[in-house]
Design a protein around this motif. Sequence first.
Motif, mmCIF file in Angstrom:
data_model
loop_
_atom_site.group_PDB
_atom_site.id
_atom_site.type_symbol
_atom_site.label_atom_id
_atom_site.label_comp_id
_atom_site.label_asym_id
_atom_site.label_seq_id
_atom_site.Cartn_x
_atom_site.Cartn_y
_atom_site.Cartn_z
ATOM 1 N N CYS A 1 -5.273 -18.426 -13.558
ATOM 2 C CA CYS A 1 -3.911 -17.914 -13.649
ATOM 3 C C CYS A 1 -3.936 -16.393 -13.602
ATOM 4 C CB CYS A 1 -3.227 -18.401 -14.924
ATOM 5 S SG CYS A 1 -4.106 -18.005 -16.443
ATOM 6 N N ASP A 2 -2.765 -15.806 -13.631
ATOM 7 C CA ASP A 2 -2.630 -14.355 -13.618
ATOM 8 C C ASP A 2 -3.055 -13.788 -14.964
ATOM 9 O OD1 ASP A 2 -1.484 -11.673 -13.687
ATOM 10 O OD2 ASP A 2 -0.346 -12.274 -11.925
ATOM 11 N N PRO B 1 3.868 -15.871 -8.674
ATOM 12 C CA PRO B 1 3.541 -14.914 -9.736
ATOM 13 C C PRO B 1 3.818 -15.492 -11.120
ATOM 14 C CG PRO B 1 4.844 -13.864 -8.011
ATOM 15 C CD PRO B 1 4.879 -15.340 -7.738
ATOM 16 N N ILE B 2 3.053 -15.050 -12.118
ATOM 17 C CA ILE B 2 3.232 -15.542 -13.482
ATOM 18 C C ILE B 2 4.614 -15.179 -14.014
ATOM 19 C CG2 ILE B 2 2.336 -13.492 -14.652
ATOM 20 C CD1 ILE B 2 1.621 -17.158 -15.619
ATOM 21 N N ASN C 1 -3.795 -3.947 -18.753
ATOM 22 C CA ASN C 1 -3.662 -4.671 -17.491
ATOM 23 C C ASN C 1 -4.494 -4.059 -16.378
ATOM 24 O OD1 ASN C 1 -2.134 -2.334 -17.204
ATOM 25 N ND2 ASN C 1 -0.678 -3.292 -15.814
ATOM 26 N N ASN D 1 -8.460 -8.816 -7.103
ATOM 27 C CA ASN D 1 -8.438 -9.924 -6.152
ATOM 28 C C ASN D 1 -9.856 -10.333 -5.762
ATOM 29 O OD1 ASN D 1 -5.618 -8.414 -5.214
ATOM 30 N ND2 ASN D 1 -5.547 -10.640 -5.095
ATOM 31 N N ALA E 1 -9.234 -15.697 -15.473
ATOM 32 C CA ALA E 1 -8.456 -14.821 -14.599
ATOM 33 C C ALA E 1 -9.342 -13.651 -14.177
ATOM 34 C CB ALA E 1 -7.207 -14.316 -15.324
ATOM 35 N N GLU F 1 -0.966 -11.262 -0.804
ATOM 36 C CA GLU F 1 -2.035 -12.053 -1.376
ATOM 37 C C GLU F 1 -2.063 -13.436 -0.729
ATOM 38 O OE1 GLU F 1 -1.575 -12.076 -5.602
ATOM 39 O OE2 GLU F 1 -2.460 -10.097 -5.827
ATOM 40 N N GLY G 1 -2.966 -16.383 -9.780
ATOM 41 C CA GLY G 1 -3.840 -15.330 -10.269
ATOM 42 C C GLY G 1 -4.657 -14.695 -9.159
ATOM 43 N N ARG G 2 -4.978 -13.431 -9.341
ATOM 44 C CA ARG G 2 -5.774 -12.712 -8.347
ATOM 45 C C ARG G 2 -7.167 -13.302 -8.184
ATOM 46 N NH1 ARG G 2 -4.294 -6.399 -9.920
ATOM 47 N NH2 ARG G 2 -2.208 -6.414 -8.984
ATOM 48 N N GLN H 1 -2.028 -11.356 -16.482
ATOM 49 C CA GLN H 1 -0.915 -10.816 -17.254
ATOM 50 C C GLN H 1 -0.247 -11.848 -18.167
ATOM 51 O OE1 GLN H 1 1.448 -7.763 -14.746
ATOM 52 N NE2 GLN H 1 0.536 -9.121 -13.246
#
Length: 336
Positions: free
Chosen positions: A92-93, A60-61, A170, A122, A118, A31, A14-15, A95
């Motif tokens: 986590c992400d 990535p998720i 998003n 970033n 989340a 990232e 996740g960011r 999304q």
Amino acid sequence: MENRDKIVVLLAGGRIVHRSEAEKDKEQRQETLLSNAELAALLPDDLKDLTSFQEWSSQPISNCSLRMCSDIMHMAAGYVNDEGARGVVVTCDVQGMSELAYFADLVWSFPQPLVFTASIFNAGVPGSETALHLAQSIQAALSEACWGQGAIVCVQDALYAAADTIHFSNSSRSGFLSFPSGPLSTFSEPSGDLIPLRSPRRGKILDVETVPARVIEIVDASLGGGDVILNALLDKRIEEVEGLVVAGFGNGEVPPSWVPLLRKILRTDTPVVLTSRCPAGCVQTYTDFEGSAAHLLEIGLLSGGGLSPLQARIRLALALGSGLKGKDLSDYLQDS
């Protein structure tokens, strides 16, 4: 044990825990995961000694599967059951957070809080919620008010039941809503105190060791669409599919051309769950015609009730992994 009486922050991507850096001579940005020391520096002093950061994965998720969700739950359970952690926070992400949290809620039987959080931006970017969400999530995991509430989502200055959380944008810091009920708790300003509002309703909780079925697919209804996908499943891949979720029109209706195809799928003993494609919809049976919800349930589809297609897929995968069949499976799908 190093995690006894602490809140374990499980870094599952996740960011919120990554900084963004421009790659040389490229338009894309890379990232980089923040170090434990950098993450700890973001916390208020009174939370630093109560927190332990543990990395799971920074991928990535979109790379995550339901089996990987199960792996995360095994780790979280180990921190609580074996190492005596007071609670677990999972980053986590944004999304995929609603799916991951919902999966967790179906298997988390421990009283200790399990909090998912989340960030849209970033860490370090102006407007990032990293410091706020990390602190609020840890504060929630430390609170006795959150014990026994299952998996909780911490965003937007509030705590939400995983089963009620809907991700609809998003690109907005206010991209989540809770339906049909509001938040479980809110954080008051300027004190930041946690104010409990309600408790979630939780149904049957499965064992955290449950291995979900691997191949559960979703087919979405659209005007004149879907026949090719269903035919392709029947012709080439139906033996690989362990379960199917149908996301019907608002009430759970599908084109009449789907009916004979769904009958053929049912004859392979593949469970098919009917849901509404509406983000906050439910299956309605007050009309009866070829392809209506009432007709589909009559021929053998299982009602997903008010489950979203994504929730029904997760619930079906775990149910099949637990060996539920027949009426037990039908009852479990409705127990939400």
